[in-house]
Design a protein around this motif. Structure first.
Motif, PDB file in Angstrom:
ATOM      1  N   VAL A  52      -9.741  75.378  46.545  1.00 53.15           N
ATOM      2  CA  VAL A  52     -10.487  75.678  45.326  1.00 53.15           C
ATOM      3  C   VAL A  52     -10.136  74.632  44.274  1.00 53.15           C
ATOM      4  CG1 VAL A  52      -8.692  77.288  44.513  1.00 53.15           C
ATOM      5  CG2 VAL A  52     -11.018  77.431  43.583  1.00 53.15           C
ATOM      6  N   LEU A  53     -11.137  74.134  43.567  1.00 55.83           N
ATOM      7  CA  LEU A  53     -10.929  73.211  42.462  1.00 55.83           C
ATOM      8  C   LEU A  53     -10.679  73.997  41.182  1.00 55.83           C
ATOM      9  CD1 LEU A  53     -13.697  70.520  43.091  1.00 55.83           C
ATOM     10  CD2 LEU A  53     -11.228  70.186  43.289  1.00 55.83           C
ATOM     11  N   ILE A  54      -9.747  73.521  40.379  1.00 51.19           N
ATOM     12  CA  ILE A  54      -9.446  74.174  39.109  1.00 51.19           C
ATOM     13  C   ILE A  54     -10.420  73.661  38.045  1.00 51.19           C
ATOM     14  CG2 ILE A  54      -7.711  74.522  37.324  1.00 51.19           C
ATOM     15  CD1 ILE A  54      -7.115  75.894  39.992  1.00 51.19           C
ATOM     16  N   ASP A  55     -11.132  74.585  37.423  1.00 45.64           N
ATOM     17  CA  ASP A  55     -12.071  74.243  36.354  1.00 45.64           C
ATOM     18  C   ASP A  55     -12.176  75.434  35.408  1.00 45.64           C
ATOM     19  OD1 ASP A  55     -14.090  73.506  34.656  1.00 45.64           O
ATOM     20  OD2 ASP A  55     -15.420  72.763  36.231  1.00 45.64           O
ATOM     21  N   THR A  85      -1.786  66.556  42.503  1.00 43.65           N
ATOM     22  CA  THR A  85      -0.976  66.003  41.411  1.00 43.65           C
ATOM     23  C   THR A  85      -1.781  65.223  40.384  1.00 43.65           C
ATOM     24  OG1 THR A  85      -0.495  64.092  42.809  1.00 43.65           O
ATOM     25  CG2 THR A  85       1.101  65.883  42.817  1.00 43.65           C
ATOM     26  N   LEU A  86      -3.095  65.430  40.349  1.00 38.22           N
ATOM     27  CA  LEU A  86      -3.962  64.803  39.352  1.00 38.22           C
ATOM     28  C   LEU A  86      -3.942  63.280  39.407  1.00 38.22           C
ATOM     29  CD1 LEU A  86      -3.722  67.014  36.130  1.00 38.22           C
ATOM     30  CD2 LEU A  86      -5.715  66.582  37.565  1.00 38.22           C
ATOM     31  N   VAL A  87      -3.888  62.732  40.615  1.00 37.79           N
ATOM     32  CA  VAL A  87      -4.118  61.295  40.762  1.00 37.79           C
ATOM     33  C   VAL A  87      -5.562  60.993  40.364  1.00 37.79           C
ATOM     34  CG1 VAL A  87      -4.241  59.392  42.416  1.00 37.79           C
ATOM     35  CG2 VAL A  87      -2.372  61.047  42.548  1.00 37.79           C
ATOM     36  N   ASN A  88      -6.468  61.867  40.795  1.00 33.30           N
ATOM     37  CA  ASN A  88      -7.862  61.796  40.370  1.00 33.30           C
ATOM     38  C   ASN A  88      -8.083  62.819  39.261  1.00 33.30           C
ATOM     39  OD1 ASN A  88      -8.364  59.925  42.502  1.00 33.30           O
ATOM     40  ND2 ASN A  88      -8.539  61.645  43.927  1.00 33.30           N
ATOM     41  N   ASP A  89      -9.307  62.961  38.831  1.00 32.92           N
ATOM     42  CA  ASP A  89      -9.606  63.923  37.772  1.00 32.92           C
ATOM     43  C   ASP A  89      -9.581  65.357  38.275  1.00 32.92           C
ATOM     44  OD1 ASP A  89      -9.928  61.879  35.958  1.00 32.92           O
ATOM     45  OD2 ASP A  89     -12.087  61.689  36.329  1.00 32.92           O
ATOM     46  N   GLU A  90      -9.794  65.551  39.588  1.00 35.88           N
ATOM     47  CA  GLU A  90      -9.859  66.897  40.140  1.00 35.88           C
ATOM     48  C   GLU A  90      -8.460  67.440  40.425  1.00 35.88           C
ATOM     49  OE1 GLU A  90     -11.369  64.299  41.465  1.00 35.88           O
ATOM     50  OE2 GLU A  90     -13.493  64.604  41.033  1.00 35.88           O
TER      51      GLU A  90
END
Length: 323
Positions: free
Chosen positions: A71-74, A45-50
């Protein structure tokens, strides 16, 4: 979040976010290995930047799950999908006998060293992805469906959504669970289901597993496939819990050690005792910080009254604070 299978040799996991007007804010795509299939996923939920996606995968078109993926979204660079089979975790197989669990772990290690896919599969569904400053907590539950039960969790009889139509009013396995509501916010699949095990996998900021916990349900039977357990992740410590009738079973971490505890409901009125509790309508969910709440229906007996007035049925809510 959807699966693009238009090219069987180049399957992709597609991810998009939208603003309130429907305009695309973020878009990304990740390649899926040809011999693997994504079954379900949840986003952070985008508490952090990731922004992390975690879920379950299988080999080929199997209806059972082989492990979890992260998987990280980038959108600015390629991000590999990381696959972890269940045999690689310390406590995921705790619901099995020690001998069988050890055998599965040995075969998993052998397959990994030889670059092969694991053999072990089970029915498992992702429940919740919780984000903390130091990483993520990913909750997965293992279950055994009945003979007439669709093996695809929450999809009814239509199969997983990446293979075609699924009912508009059913549960979307790619939904983002922002909070735990005390009401049924999806349409559970019906059937005589045995809930077997809760597995909590702790991930770092990059979505890599660091350690895991397991809590056996003791074959908790439910009429529907729905969330059975929950966890709290507070100040670096973890508590994993489920409720069965009058008791709450809690697995707590304390540094490198874990402690299993059993809690029981006690009526406010000292002359009353819990005579029985509804098996099909009692739940536990995380609330805030180090606190759970549970609710359900109980039949109470008042020993100070006559037999005709002694019993009453109540709906209750309990606050459970883990210290």
């Amino acid at each position: 979040m959807i699966i693009d299978r238009s090219n069987k040799q180049n399957k992709k996991l597609l991810f998009k976010t939208f603003d309130v007007t429907g305009a695309v804010l973020l878009e990304d795509e990740m390649e899926i290995e040809n011999n693997r299939t994504i079954l379900s996923g949840i986003t952070s939920t985008l508490v952090n930047d990731e922004l992390l996606v975690a879920g379950t995968w299988t080999v080929g078109n199997s209806k059972q799950t082989s492990g979890i993926f992260t998987v990280l979204i980038d959108p600015f660079r390629n991000q590999p999908v990381n696959y972890y089979d269940f045999g690689r975790f310390t406590h995921f197989l705790d619901y099995l006998s020690n001998k069988r669990a050890a055998k599965i772990k040995t075969r998993s290690a052998e397959a990994l060293s030889l670059g092969k896919l694991p053999e072990y599969k089970t029915y498992a569904i992702p429940i919740r992805l919780d984000e903390q400053a130091e990483g993520f907590g990913f909750l997965v539950e293992v279950y055994q469906p009945s003979a007439n039960f669709s093996p695809y969790p929450y999809y009814g009889n239509f199969g997983p959504p990446m293979y075609g139509y699924y009912p508009y009013y059913g549960y979307n396995p790619f939904m983002n669970r922002y909070y735990n509501a005390p009401y049924q916010y999806n349409q559970p699949a019906s059937g005589d289901t045995k809930m077997l095990h809760a597995a909590l996998i702790v991930l770092d900021r990059n979505g890599k597993p660091t350690h895991d916990y397991g809590l056996k349900f003791q074959e908790l039977k439910t009429a529907t496939l729905e969330q059975t357990s929950d966890f709290i992740f507070y100040k670096g410590e973890v508590a994993l819990a489920f409720k069965k009738e009058k008791e709450v079973r809690v697995l707590r971490s304390s540094g490198e050690e874990t402690e299993l505890d059993t809690l029981a409901s006690i009526p406010i009125n000292p002359t009353e005792t819990v005579r029985s509790e509804s098996e099909g309508a009692n739940y536990i969910r995380s609330w805030y910080q180090n606190t759970f709440y549970s609710w359900g229906y109980q039949t109470l007996r008042d020993t100070s009254k006559g037999s005709l007035e002694a019993s009453r049925r109540v709906f209750y809510i309990n606050k459970i604070e883990i210290n």
